[in-house]
Design an enzyme around this catalytic site. Structure first.
Site, PDB file in Angstrom:
ATOM      1  N   GLU A 135      53.286 103.258  75.134  1.00 38.84           N
ATOM      2  CA  GLU A 135      52.910 104.675  75.042  1.00 38.84           C
ATOM      3  C   GLU A 135      52.150 104.921  73.738  1.00 38.84           C
ATOM      4  OE1 GLU A 135      53.168 106.339  77.594  1.00 38.84           O
ATOM      5  OE2 GLU A 135      54.832 105.534  78.752  1.00 38.84           O
ATOM      6  N   HIS A 392      31.870 116.807  58.930  1.00 36.55           N
ATOM      7  CA  HIS A 392      30.965 116.591  57.797  1.00 36.55           C
ATOM      8  C   HIS A 392      29.739 115.765  58.213  1.00 36.55           C
ATOM      9  CE1 HIS A 392      34.383 118.138  55.652  1.00 36.55           C
ATOM     10  NE2 HIS A 392      35.131 117.183  56.152  1.00 36.55           N
TER      11      HIS A 392
END
Length: 447
Positions: A135, A392
């Protein structure tokens, strides 16, 4: 008793098994939907691998320790049973460890919620050859996984790391984007229940799958086929991750350079790209992306990359930094911005046929474009405004292509300007006027 693997392993995993036999890769990313048997396959390979190599031990991880016993632990017990080797393994009732009796090799189980216990792990014999993240999407990100790998991948010549997971719905989830990134020692494999013997799954499993397929096909595609269906909040669906070769770069003619300033918390982002106007494709092949970088250090880097001192387009909100870079001799200009510059810049990038990013040269730029997603409000609805975080490199690209974005904006505005209608818009208006506001376009001849 000799077990035939094809009787316990789905045929979709044959190539992965053969790759493991020849030590083809280190990292194995196995994704799939419900019933794909990926966890069963990994459990069998772990048992066989430890019995084959007297120096091999394994660590099996889930994000939360309390989930280990009834998932991966029981899965490995099943593998021992189905392989018919119970007499060689010690399986305690309470302790989370399985021991190979002939040599004392171990399979240990750990939760990533207690990372200190992972760091201090030692084995009496051999080393941790196998690591299994079950998982994987429950983990916080690749940084957490890397830290664990760095602690466990020591003292041996060969390592094998398994990552098993059902792909999250969002294409921008870190698990889904990470597997797209280029890494030669990684094998990516996807499977679903359709390749599995129906007798292994049972009749009711098939009934439930077919019912969901008929009633909620998109949910079926995600849950049972394991496909990334998306949430609808993904901003860029036109990103392609692939290597951009030096020879390819030599053919680029329309080079653009952008710069987004940052220092203490936010990174400075500088990038170089080629924009193919005719094909509407953007190629991003160079980045500088770093926190705490001074303007002088940035200039030193740009000077080496930008040998002809071509123009760099930067954030106009930093006039002091622009002035400083000019003092060093860099050709740099602040781009023209406005209240809707972010929106049109991103919409322009969305309109491109492809944004091609070399993730080896530009890992941070690739990560930003792949994971940028609209946020949701308290009611679970997507917000209209693009988020101003983790963007950014995206801002840097917007600045580099600001002129192109302005042209895109003007074109859009012109198309919808009521004072300057297109011929098609004038025709539609004429039809509406002639028919009392009910356009019957087919009754008129288009001009």
């Amino acid at each position: 008793m000799k077990i035939k693997l094809s009787n316990v392993v789905a045929p979709s995993f044959k190539e992965v098994h053969n790759d493991l036999k020849r030590d083809g890769h280190t990292h194995y990313w196995l994704s799939g939907g419900r019933g794909s048997t990926k966890s069963s396959f990994i459990a069998i390979e772990l048992i066989l691998g430890i019995m084959k190599d007297p120096q091999a031990n394994a660590v099996v991880l889930r994000k939360v320790k309390d989930t280990l016993k009834e998932s991966v632990f029981d899965q490995l017990v099943w593998a021992i049973d189905v392989l018919g080797v119970e007499q060689y393994w010690h399986i305690p009732d309470a302790k989370l460890v399985i021991t190979y009796i002939p040599t004392g090799q171990q399979i240990r189980f750990r939760g990533a919620d207690k990372p200190k216990k992972i760091k201090s792990m030692k084995f009496a014999r051999g080393y941790c050859k196998y690591i299994w993240y079950e998982e994987l999407d429950e983990f916080t990100g690749m940084e957490e996984v890397r830290m664990i790998n760095q602690s466990l991948m020591r003292g041996g010549k060969k390592f094998t790391v398994f990552y098993s997971y059902n792909p999250p719905q969002s294409s921008n989830n870190w698990v889904n984007t990470e597997k797209l990134l280029t890494r030669p020692d990684r094998l990516v494999h996807h499977s679903n229940y359709l390749s599995v013997n129906p007798k292994w799954l049972g009749d009711q499993f098939i009934v439930e799958a077919e019912h969901l397929k008929a009633t909620k096909p998109k949910a079926y595609e995600h849950e049972y086929l394991g496909n990334v269906t998306g949430t609808g909040g993904e901003v860029f669906d036109n990103v392609t991750i692939r290597p951009i070769t030096d020879d390819e770069i030599q053919t680029f003619e329309h080079i653009k350079r952008g710069l987004d300033f940052g220092y203490a918390v936010d990174p400075l982002a500088y990038g170089v790209m080629h924009y193919d106007r005719k094909k509407k494709r953007l190629y991003i092949f160079h980045e500088l992306y770093k926190v705490g970088l001074s303007n002088k250090a940035a200039f030193d880097h740009i000077k080496i990359e930008n040998t002809n001192n071509d123009m760099v387009y930067a954030d106009s909100a930093e006039p002091k930094s622009i002035h400083e870079l000019r003092q060093y001799g860099l050709k740099v200009v602040g781009v023209k911005k406005g209240p809707d510059s972010v929106e049109y810049g991103i919409k322009f990038l969305q309109s491109l046929e492809a944004i091609i990013i070399d993730d080896t040269r530009c890992p941070n730029t690739a990560n930003e474009f792949l994971t940028y997603e609209l946020e949701k409000d308290a009611n679970g609805n997507f917000k209209a405004k693009f988020p101003d975080k983790n963007n950014h490199a995206i801002d840097m690209v917007r600045y580099a292509l600001n002129d192109e974005a302005l042209k895109f904006k003007e074109l859009k505005k012109k198309k919808h300007d009521p004072d300057n209608p297109t011929p098609e818009e004038r025709h539609t208006k004429m039809v509406r006027d002639l028919t009392g506001g009910k356009p019957q376009v087919n009754e008129f001849i288009s001009w």
